[in-house]
Design a protein around this motif. Structure first.
Motif, PDB file in Angstrom:
ATOM      1  N   TYR A 125      -7.009 -13.607 -13.084  1.00  0.00           N
ATOM      2  CA  TYR A 125      -6.445 -14.732 -12.333  1.00  0.00           C
ATOM      3  C   TYR A 125      -7.342 -15.971 -12.380  1.00  0.00           C
ATOM      4  N   ASN A 126      -8.657 -15.767 -12.522  1.00  0.00           N
ATOM      5  CA  ASN A 126      -9.628 -16.867 -12.621  1.00  0.00           C
ATOM      6  C   ASN A 126      -9.515 -17.827 -11.438  1.00  0.00           C
ATOM      7  N   PHE A 127      -9.761 -17.314 -10.264  1.00  0.00           N
ATOM      8  CA  PHE A 127      -9.644 -18.098  -9.038  1.00  0.00           C
ATOM      9  C   PHE A 127     -10.594 -19.297  -9.025  1.00  0.00           C
ATOM     10  N   ASP A 128     -11.748 -19.173  -9.639  1.00  0.00           N
ATOM     11  CA  ASP A 128     -12.740 -20.251  -9.638  1.00  0.00           C
ATOM     12  C   ASP A 128     -12.284 -21.480 -10.404  1.00  0.00           C
ATOM     13  N   ASP A 129     -11.169 -21.368 -11.117  1.00  0.00           N
ATOM     14  CA  ASP A 129     -10.646 -22.491 -11.889  1.00  0.00           C
ATOM     15  C   ASP A 129      -9.994 -23.546 -11.003  1.00  0.00           C
ATOM     16  N   PHE A 130      -9.654 -23.204  -9.762  1.00  0.00           N
ATOM     17  CA  PHE A 130      -9.033 -24.181  -8.864  1.00  0.00           C
ATOM     18  C   PHE A 130     -10.041 -25.255  -8.450  1.00  0.00           C
ATOM     19  N   TRP A 131      -9.559 -26.495  -8.368  1.00  0.00           N
ATOM     20  CA  TRP A 131     -10.370 -27.527  -7.735  1.00  0.00           C
ATOM     21  C   TRP A 131     -10.565 -27.125  -6.274  1.00  0.00           C
ATOM     22  N   GLU A 340      -1.246 -19.808 -16.888  1.00  0.00           N
ATOM     23  CA  GLU A 340      -0.030 -19.759 -17.698  1.00  0.00           C
ATOM     24  C   GLU A 340       1.152 -20.392 -16.963  1.00  0.00           C
ATOM     25  N   GLY A 341       1.353 -20.003 -15.711  1.00  0.00           N
ATOM     26  CA  GLY A 341       2.480 -20.524 -14.949  1.00  0.00           C
ATOM     27  C   GLY A 341       2.387 -22.017 -14.720  1.00  0.00           C
ATOM     28  N   LEU A 342       1.195 -22.493 -14.344  1.00  0.00           N
ATOM     29  CA  LEU A 342       1.021 -23.915 -14.088  1.00  0.00           C
ATOM     30  C   LEU A 342       1.133 -24.736 -15.367  1.00  0.00           C
ATOM     31  N   ARG A 343       0.740 -24.163 -16.481  1.00  0.00           N
ATOM     32  CA  ARG A 343       0.904 -24.865 -17.752  1.00  0.00           C
ATOM     33  C   ARG A 343       2.399 -25.096 -18.034  1.00  0.00           C
ATOM     34  N   ILE A 344       3.199 -24.066 -17.774  1.00  0.00           N
ATOM     35  CA  ILE A 344       4.647 -24.205 -17.951  1.00  0.00           C
ATOM     36  C   ILE A 344       5.192 -25.307 -17.041  1.00  0.00           C
ATOM     37  N   VAL A 356      -3.973 -28.585 -10.360  1.00  0.00           N
ATOM     38  CA  VAL A 356      -4.807 -27.969  -9.335  1.00  0.00           C
ATOM     39  C   VAL A 356      -5.864 -27.068  -9.960  1.00  0.00           C
ATOM     40  N   ARG A 357      -5.693 -26.749 -11.239  1.00  0.00           N
ATOM     41  CA  ARG A 357      -6.705 -25.988 -11.992  1.00  0.00           C
ATOM     42  C   ARG A 357      -7.437 -26.935 -12.948  1.00  0.00           C
ATOM     43  N   LYS A 358      -8.756 -26.806 -12.991  1.00  0.00           N
ATOM     44  CA  LYS A 358      -9.580 -27.684 -13.820  1.00  0.00           C
ATOM     45  C   LYS A 358      -9.241 -27.550 -15.299  1.00  0.00           C
ATOM     46  N   SER A 359      -8.874 -26.345 -15.729  1.00  0.00           N
ATOM     47  CA  SER A 359      -8.613 -26.095 -17.142  1.00  0.00           C
ATOM     48  C   SER A 359      -7.372 -26.810 -17.652  1.00  0.00           C
ATOM     49  N   LEU A 360      -6.538 -27.328 -16.743  1.00  0.00           N
ATOM     50  CA  LEU A 360      -5.262 -27.925 -17.144  1.00  0.00           C
ATOM     51  C   LEU A 360      -5.260 -29.446 -17.023  1.00  0.00           C
ATOM     52  N   LYS A 361      -6.415 -30.045 -16.967  1.00  0.00           N
ATOM     53  CA  LYS A 361      -6.501 -31.494 -16.805  1.00  0.00           C
ATOM     54  C   LYS A 361      -5.699 -32.223 -17.871  1.00  0.00           C
ATOM     55  N   GLU A 362      -5.899 -31.876 -19.131  1.00  0.00           N
ATOM     56  CA  GLU A 362      -5.255 -32.615 -20.217  1.00  0.00           C
ATOM     57  C   GLU A 362      -3.740 -32.433 -20.194  1.00  0.00           C
ATOM     58  N   VAL A 363      -3.283 -31.262 -19.778  1.00  0.00           N
ATOM     59  CA  VAL A 363      -1.842 -31.027 -19.682  1.00  0.00           C
ATOM     60  C   VAL A 363      -1.249 -31.896 -18.579  1.00  0.00           C
ATOM     61  N   SER A 364      -1.995 -32.050 -17.494  1.00  0.00           N
ATOM     62  CA  SER A 364      -1.533 -32.819 -16.350  1.00  0.00           C
ATOM     63  C   SER A 364      -1.242 -34.268 -16.710  1.00  0.00           C
ATOM     64  N   ILE A 365      -2.020 -34.826 -17.623  1.00  0.00           N
ATOM     65  CA  ILE A 365      -1.867 -36.251 -17.957  1.00  0.00           C
ATOM     66  C   ILE A 365      -1.252 -36.457 -19.332  1.00  0.00           C
ATOM     67  N   SER A 366      -0.668 -35.417 -19.907  1.00  0.00           N
ATOM     68  CA  SER A 366      -0.153 -35.490 -21.272  1.00  0.00           C
ATOM     69  C   SER A 366       1.002 -36.474 -21.423  1.00  0.00           C
ATOM     70  N   GLN A 367       1.677 -36.824 -20.318  1.00  0.00           N
ATOM     71  CA  GLN A 367       2.792 -37.758 -20.385  1.00  0.00           C
ATOM     72  C   GLN A 367       2.349 -39.208 -20.553  1.00  0.00           C
ATOM     73  N   PHE A 368       1.055 -39.454 -20.359  1.00  0.00           N
ATOM     74  CA  PHE A 368       0.531 -40.814 -20.452  1.00  0.00           C
ATOM     75  C   PHE A 368      -0.078 -41.074 -21.820  1.00  0.00           C
ATOM     76  N   GLY A 375      -6.721 -39.825 -17.105  1.00  0.00           N
ATOM     77  CA  GLY A 375      -7.601 -38.753 -16.652  1.00  0.00           C
ATOM     78  C   GLY A 375      -8.291 -39.066 -15.346  1.00  0.00           C
ATOM     79  N   ILE A 376      -8.323 -40.341 -14.979  1.00  0.00           N
ATOM     80  CA  ILE A 376      -8.938 -40.738 -13.711  1.00  0.00           C
ATOM     81  C   ILE A 376      -8.228 -40.080 -12.534  1.00  0.00           C
ATOM     82  N   PHE A 377      -6.910 -39.887 -12.632  1.00  0.00           N
ATOM     83  CA  PHE A 377      -6.193 -39.227 -11.547  1.00  0.00           C
ATOM     84  C   PHE A 377      -6.776 -37.845 -11.271  1.00  0.00           C
ATOM     85  N   VAL A 378      -7.107 -37.112 -12.312  1.00  0.00           N
ATOM     86  CA  VAL A 378      -7.650 -35.767 -12.144  1.00  0.00           C
ATOM     87  C   VAL A 378      -9.141 -35.822 -11.791  1.00  0.00           C
TER      88      VAL A 378
END
Length: 434
Positions: A125-131, A340-344, A356-368, A375-378
């Motif tokens: 689950y990698n709980f430590d990945d959450f901000w 996996e779920g949050l990436r979807i 909300v997970r650090k590993s998904l920063k780039e996915v979060s802003i991919s629409q820009f 990336g400043i938002f994250v």
């Protein structure tokens, strides 16, 4: 109602074996559902969001777990609906919670406590990945009642064409208050050339308007044990007076209530009426590159002593205390909030959501577009936060909106108003702590 729900919870806790403090000691299955029971399970999930937002996640989970059916329902008057269902023992299995919901639902016995240690011990689950800051939104009285799933915050947008025309360079960390003041003055000195009405504007969002400036001036909303607020603190008064000084100097128009849903600041940026503005993540894709606007994103201004702060909203998923399928519900919630779920979710949403997970920063802003510095938002999650998670948080927000009107619209003395507001909020905090 509260007693009824709690009674059912106590009865359920004698027989359940979930991850949420039911005490079976049973080893958890993986978040993708492998190893889970093959018995048919129907999980009901209610939220204010349209099903289209989560349908790709639901589809992926049901494909991997054909014995599980997710019945999703969008509810308009959400809080009323949940409380009504609780009184009639008809709660769904899974509840979405936005700011303020967790405290209310937990107090009423509607939500089950989440066992964080079980989540942390699940290496998959990698709980430590959450901000870390995102985990605060499901807290109530030191216990956790949900897992972060999505949300959004604010950053500042500036018109790069206008800034380049005047030779204004934006520091990597954004402007200090003094630097921001100087930039506003430079913009207004050239307003005719630029075609702007004002350098920027500050909308009346009630407590959301002053909170960032409190934090940027080095003061927290409450003391450490959350028994007293700091709304009358000299630094808070100074922060509100700083906002007012921007109006007095003519850098911003008189503060007014503008409907956030109509994207007023975005519209003014698009039309060239203002040169910069505070924009929410969920609004940012409404910005339009044109002959008038070539926008970029920058960090919020920060205090002259280096203190930073901005508002963040996080939505969480929780399990109903009366659910008869707690273990299955938790497996699904774990999947939704997994990488996996949050990436979807992030890859399929039409509105940008914070990762909300650090590993998904780039996915979060991919629409820009990469040139926008989205990336400043994250990155801003390092200093973004919200009010303490106490039961009266919504009442405090209502009180702040009412009292701050005395400053913005009636011209009353800042210190007097903030002293009155602090006294009212302290009474609420006293009740919260009884």
């Amino acid at each position: 109602m509260k007693k009824k729900v709690i009674a059912i919870l106590m009865l359920t806790s004698l027989v359940c074996g979930s991850v949420m403090g039911c005490g079976s000691g049973k080893e958890e299955t993986a978040s993708n559902g492998e190893g889970a029971s093959e018995e048919p399970v129907v999980l009901k999930w209610q939220s204010w969001d349209p099903v289209s937002k989560y349908q790709p996640i639901i589809d992926a989970y049901q494909e991997a777990n054909p014995n599980v059916t997710i019945e999703y329902e969008q509810v308009s008057d959400y809080e009323t609906k949940i409380n009504t269902e609780a009184s009639g023992d008809a709660l769904p299995d899974i509840l979405s919670c936005k700011v303020g919901n967790t405290q209310m639902f937990a107090e009423e016995g509607i939500l089950d406590e989440i066992d964080l240690e079980a989540l942390k011990s699940d290496s998959d689950y990698n709980f430590d990945d959450f901000w870390e800051t995102t985990l605060d939104y499901a807290l109530y009285q030191g216990k956790t009642y949900g897992i972060p799933v999505d949300g959004g915050n604010y950053a500042w947008i500036y018109n790069k064409k206008m800034f380049d025309q005047l030779g204004i360079e934006v520091p990597e960390d954004g402007f200090t208050w003094d630097e921001f003041d100087a930039v506003c003055q430079q913009l207004m000195d050239n307003k005719e050339t630029l075609g702007i009405e004002h350098a920027t504007l500050i909308n009346d969002y009630g407590i959301k308007t002053i909170l960032p400036y409190m934090w940027q001036n080095g003061v927290e909303y409450t003391n450490e044990d959350e028994t007293k607020c700091n709304l009358a603190d000299p630094k808070t008064v100074e922060a509100v007076e700083y906002i007012k000084s921007l109006v007095d100097a003519g850098y911003i128009p008189p503060i007014e209530k503008l409907d956030e849903g109509s994207f007023p600041i975005v519209g003014m940026l698009n039309s060239g009426e203002i040169a910069m503005g505070r924009v929410a993540l969920w609004e940012a894709l409404k910005l339009e590159d044109s002959e008038t606007l070539d926008y970029q994103i920058m960090h919020a201004p920060y205090g002259n002593d280096g203190a930073k702060g901005e508002v963040l909203y996080i939505n969480t998923l929780g399990i109903a205390s009366t659910s008869k399928n707690k273990e299955a519900a938790m497996e699904f919630v774990k999947y939704v909030t997994s990488e996996e779920g949050l990436r979807i979710l992030l890859e399929n949403t039409s509105d940008p959501q914070i990762a909300v997970r650090k590993s998904l920063k780039e996915v979060s802003i991919s629409q820009f577009d990469e040139s926008k510095n989205a990336g400043i938002f994250v990155d801003a999650l390092e200093y973004c936060k919200w009010m303490p998670n106490v039961l009266s948080v919504n009442d405090q927000m209502n009180a702040a909106s009412r009292e701050l009107d005395r400053i913005w619209y009636e011209g009353e003395d800042v210190e007097t108003v903030m002293t009155d507001l602090a006294a009212e909020v302290d009474e609420m905090l006293e009740k919260d702590n009884k």
